[in-house]
Scaffold this motif. Structure first.
Motif, PDB file in Angstrom:
ATOM      1  N   GLY A 153       0.822  -1.199   0.000  1.00 35.85           N
ATOM      2  CA  GLY A 153       0.000   0.000   0.000  1.00 35.85           C
ATOM      3  C   GLY A 153       0.856   1.248   0.000  1.00 35.85           C
ATOM      4  N   SER A 154       0.189   2.398   0.095  1.00 39.05           N
ATOM      5  CA  SER A 154       0.884   3.679  -0.048  1.00 39.05           C
ATOM      6  C   SER A 154       1.670   4.078   1.198  1.00 39.05           C
ATOM      7  N   GLN A 155       1.264   3.590   2.367  1.00 35.69           N
ATOM      8  CA  GLN A 155       1.946   3.952   3.620  1.00 35.69           C
ATOM      9  C   GLN A 155       2.212   2.684   4.449  1.00 35.69           C
ATOM     10  N   PRO A 156       3.107   1.824   3.970  1.00 37.89           N
ATOM     11  CA  PRO A 156       3.319   0.549   4.646  1.00 37.89           C
ATOM     12  C   PRO A 156       3.778   0.670   6.091  1.00 37.89           C
ATOM     13  N   LEU A 157       4.553   1.695   6.413  1.00 34.87           N
ATOM     14  CA  LEU A 157       5.013   1.842   7.797  1.00 34.87           C
ATOM     15  C   LEU A 157       3.852   2.179   8.730  1.00 34.87           C
TER      16      LEU A 157
ATOM     17  N   ILE B 115      -7.208  -3.345   9.081  1.00 34.02           N
ATOM     18  CA  ILE B 115      -6.261  -2.449   8.408  1.00 34.02           C
ATOM     19  C   ILE B 115      -6.691  -2.198   6.967  1.00 34.02           C
ATOM     20  N   LEU B 116      -7.155  -3.239   6.288  1.00 30.82           N
ATOM     21  CA  LEU B 116      -7.633  -3.090   4.909  1.00 30.82           C
ATOM     22  C   LEU B 116      -8.826  -2.137   4.858  1.00 30.82           C
ATOM     23  N   LYS B 117      -9.742  -2.300   5.806  1.00 30.11           N
ATOM     24  CA  LYS B 117     -10.949  -1.469   5.828  1.00 30.11           C
ATOM     25  C   LYS B 117     -10.622  -0.014   6.126  1.00 30.11           C
ATOM     26  N   LYS B 118      -9.683   0.207   7.031  1.00 34.85           N
ATOM     27  CA  LYS B 118      -9.338   1.572   7.437  1.00 34.85           C
ATOM     28  C   LYS B 118      -8.474   2.295   6.416  1.00 34.85           C
ATOM     29  N   THR B 119      -7.502   1.567   5.827  1.00 36.39           N
ATOM     30  CA  THR B 119      -6.451   2.240   5.043  1.00 36.39           C
ATOM     31  C   THR B 119      -6.395   1.806   3.582  1.00 36.39           C
ATOM     32  N   GLY B 120      -7.045   0.683   3.255  1.00 34.93           N
ATOM     33  CA  GLY B 120      -6.939   0.154   1.901  1.00 34.93           C
ATOM     34  C   GLY B 120      -5.643  -0.605   1.664  1.00 34.93           C
ATOM     35  N   MET B 121      -4.839  -0.768   2.704  1.00 37.91           N
ATOM     36  CA  MET B 121      -3.576  -1.497   2.577  1.00 37.91           C
ATOM     37  C   MET B 121      -3.755  -2.958   2.967  1.00 37.91           C
ATOM     38  N   THR B 122      -2.986  -3.805   2.300  1.00 37.59           N
ATOM     39  CA  THR B 122      -3.091  -5.257   2.513  1.00 37.59           C
ATOM     40  C   THR B 122      -1.864  -5.776   3.249  1.00 37.59           C
ATOM     41  N   VAL B 123      -2.110  -6.536   4.303  1.00 38.01           N
ATOM     42  CA  VAL B 123      -1.025  -7.195   5.022  1.00 38.01           C
ATOM     43  C   VAL B 123      -0.770  -8.538   4.351  1.00 38.01           C
ATOM     44  N   GLY B 124       0.375  -8.646   3.665  1.00 37.60           N
ATOM     45  CA  GLY B 124       0.699  -9.896   2.983  1.00 37.60           C
ATOM     46  C   GLY B 124       1.295 -10.923   3.917  1.00 37.60           C
ATOM     47  N   VAL B 125       2.245 -10.495   4.740  1.00 36.81           N
ATOM     48  CA  VAL B 125       2.882 -11.362   5.734  1.00 36.81           C
ATOM     49  C   VAL B 125       2.964 -10.589   7.039  1.00 36.81           C
ATOM     50  N   ASP B 126       2.575 -11.252   8.113  1.00 34.31           N
ATOM     51  CA  ASP B 126       2.454 -10.594   9.416  1.00 34.31           C
ATOM     52  C   ASP B 126       3.434 -11.195  10.424  1.00 34.31           C
ATOM     53  N   ARG B 127       4.614 -10.570  10.560  1.00 36.17           N
ATOM     54  CA  ARG B 127       5.606 -10.899  11.587  1.00 36.17           C
ATOM     55  C   ARG B 127       5.942 -12.391  11.646  1.00 36.17           C
ATOM     56  N   ALA B 128       6.262 -12.945  10.499  1.00 37.31           N
ATOM     57  CA  ALA B 128       6.630 -14.368  10.411  1.00 37.31           C
ATOM     58  C   ALA B 128       8.011 -14.596  11.016  1.00 37.31           C
ATOM     59  N   THR B 129       8.110 -15.609  11.852  1.00 36.82           N
ATOM     60  CA  THR B 129       9.381 -15.965  12.482  1.00 36.82           C
ATOM     61  C   THR B 129       9.539 -17.480  12.463  1.00 36.82           C
ATOM     62  N   PHE B 130      10.630 -17.950  11.882  1.00 41.86           N
ATOM     63  CA  PHE B 130      10.945 -19.373  11.897  1.00 41.86           C
ATOM     64  C   PHE B 130      12.389 -19.551  11.454  1.00 41.86           C
ATOM     65  N   SER B 131      12.897 -20.760  11.615  1.00 42.74           N
ATOM     66  CA  SER B 131      14.257 -21.072  11.158  1.00 42.74           C
ATOM     67  C   SER B 131      14.243 -22.424  10.469  1.00 42.74           C
TER      68      SER B 131
END
Length: 400
Positions: free
Chosen positions: A13-17, A32-48
């Motif tokens: 989206g236009s303001q990812p930060l 977040i999509l409803k409020k800003t029109g931005m899409t969260v593709g990956v949300d704080r993924a952690t693995f090894s």
């Protein structure tokens, strides 16, 4: 660890930060999509991912799995988080260093094959080495070797249009292997293939992995494929990783109702291995034991036969109580009366391969590795592994 992913996030989206801040404030993807029109593709993924491991990321369409794998090699730039390969942080590399790392350490296999139609199989496989300025003789020698490894020897001069879908995907895998990359990133690599060819490619990948020991990050929407291929599996939903574990861990202890629904109808016989249902023999007989010792050991546990091993625990055969008595009465060497025609399964043999065999033999199946007896499997063990596992899974779902 070969790969380390730390709090990796992508907001489109236009303001990812700003989107990232909303996530950190506890707002969900839909909000977040409803409020800003931005899409969260990956949300704080952690693995090894460990070296030599096949790590599968699976989820439904839109779960973020394909975005995640593209963040790993920075085909998509992350909004935040870190990607470490052999301890080096890709997210902080300049363009030149990143290209060099991709060429040397990361091989990519796509769903749509990505072959160059005007090039032969040999030329396609050698392409990555060609753009690295490897001389023709060396790059073709390497390409010919991996072409043989993936079962395409004899097709070097063929063009992609002359190959089946499965053969084209083999070319794609060979191209990734030709660079001798430590890591293979495979994004829905077999999804475009029909079921029979898809199964063949899964088997081929497992065969290659047993020989080459690559570190593989494999993306799929198919749970059966994930359970078959993965040493460990990460399940994604709405950009988040909701559970990481082995096939058995995910089947037995789903993290939430979402995972429970995924695994509810899984055929456990295709997931469980011989090692999951085998049992240690209550008693064993060594070659130095005589027939009287054998009979006494069988009497102790109420058995009519006993397995015989040597001093290194290597399986020699099975001795029945009747043959032990015969050996004692007629002074016959026990070794001459052993039943040696026993079914020997490897520890990772799927339970589905053993069901019919167990039904046809009157002796327990043996689980053997490097000649050594690890355990035995009776028909009761197979049935209890399936039935009790199913019951525990159902009870777990009802309790949620």
């Amino acid at each position: 660890m070969k790969i380390e992913i730390r709090n990796l996030t992508k907001v489109f989206g236009s303001q990812p930060l700003h989107g990232l801040q909303l996530l950190e404030n506890g707002e969900q993807k839909d909000e977040i999509l409803k409020k800003t029109g931005m899409t969260v593709g990956v949300d704080r993924a952690t693995f090894s991912v460990r070296e030599g491991e096949v790590f599968v990321i699976m989820g439904l369409s839109g779960s973020g799995k394909s975005t995640l794998i593209r963040l790993v090699n920075r085909l998509i730039e992350p909004t935040s988080g870190e990607v470490l390969i052999d301890g080096e942080n890709l997210t902080k590399m300049d363009s030149k260093s990143l290209i060099e790392t991709r060429r040397k350490k990361l091989g990519m296999v796509f769903q749509n094959f990505g072959l160059l139609p005007h090039r032969t199989v040999l030329s396609n496989v050698a392409y990555g080495l060609e753009i690295q300025d490897v001389n023709k003789e060396e790059r073709e020698a390497k390409a010919l070797k991996v072409i043989a490894d993936v079962g395409l020897k004899g097709y070097e001069d063929s063009y992609p249009s002359e190959l089946s879908g499965g053969m084209q995907q083999r070319v794609g895998i060979a191209r990734a292997l030709a660079n001798d990359s430590d890591i293979l990133l495979m994004d829905e690599a077999f999804s475009a293939l029909d079921p029979i060819i898809r199964k063949e490619m899964q088997d081929e990948l497992m065969n290659l992995q047993s020989k080459l020991g690559k570190t593989i990050l494999f993306i799929t929407h198919d749970l059966d494929e994930a359970l078959k291929l993965g040493d460990r599996i990460a399940i994604m939903k709405e950009g988040q990783i909701v559970q990481i574990g082995t096939s058995e861990e995910i089947l037995e202890n789903p993290a939430n109702e979402y995972v429970s629904k995924f695994v509810r109808d899984v055929d456990r016989s295709k997931v469980l291995k011989a090692s999951n249902v085998m049992k240690k023999p209550e008693v064993l007989m060594t070659q130095k034991d005589g027939p009287r010792v054998a009979v006494r050991k069988m009497e102790e546990i109420g058995a009519s036969s006993i397995f015989v091993v040597d001093e290194e625990n290597k399986l020699q055969g099975l001795l029945t109580v009747d043959d032990a008595i015969k050996a004692y009465k007629e002074d016959i060497l026990v070794e001459k009366l052993l039943i040696e025609d026993l079914y020997k399964a490897a520890p990772d043999t799927p339970l589905s391969d053993l069901i019919e065999i167990a039904a046809q033999t009157k002796y327990p199946l043996t689980v053997v590795e490097d000649g050594k007896l690890l355990g035995i499997i009776s028909r009761v063990s197979i049935l209890s592994g399936l039935v009790l596992g199913k019951e525990s899974k159902e009870n777990g779902v009802e309790a949620k």
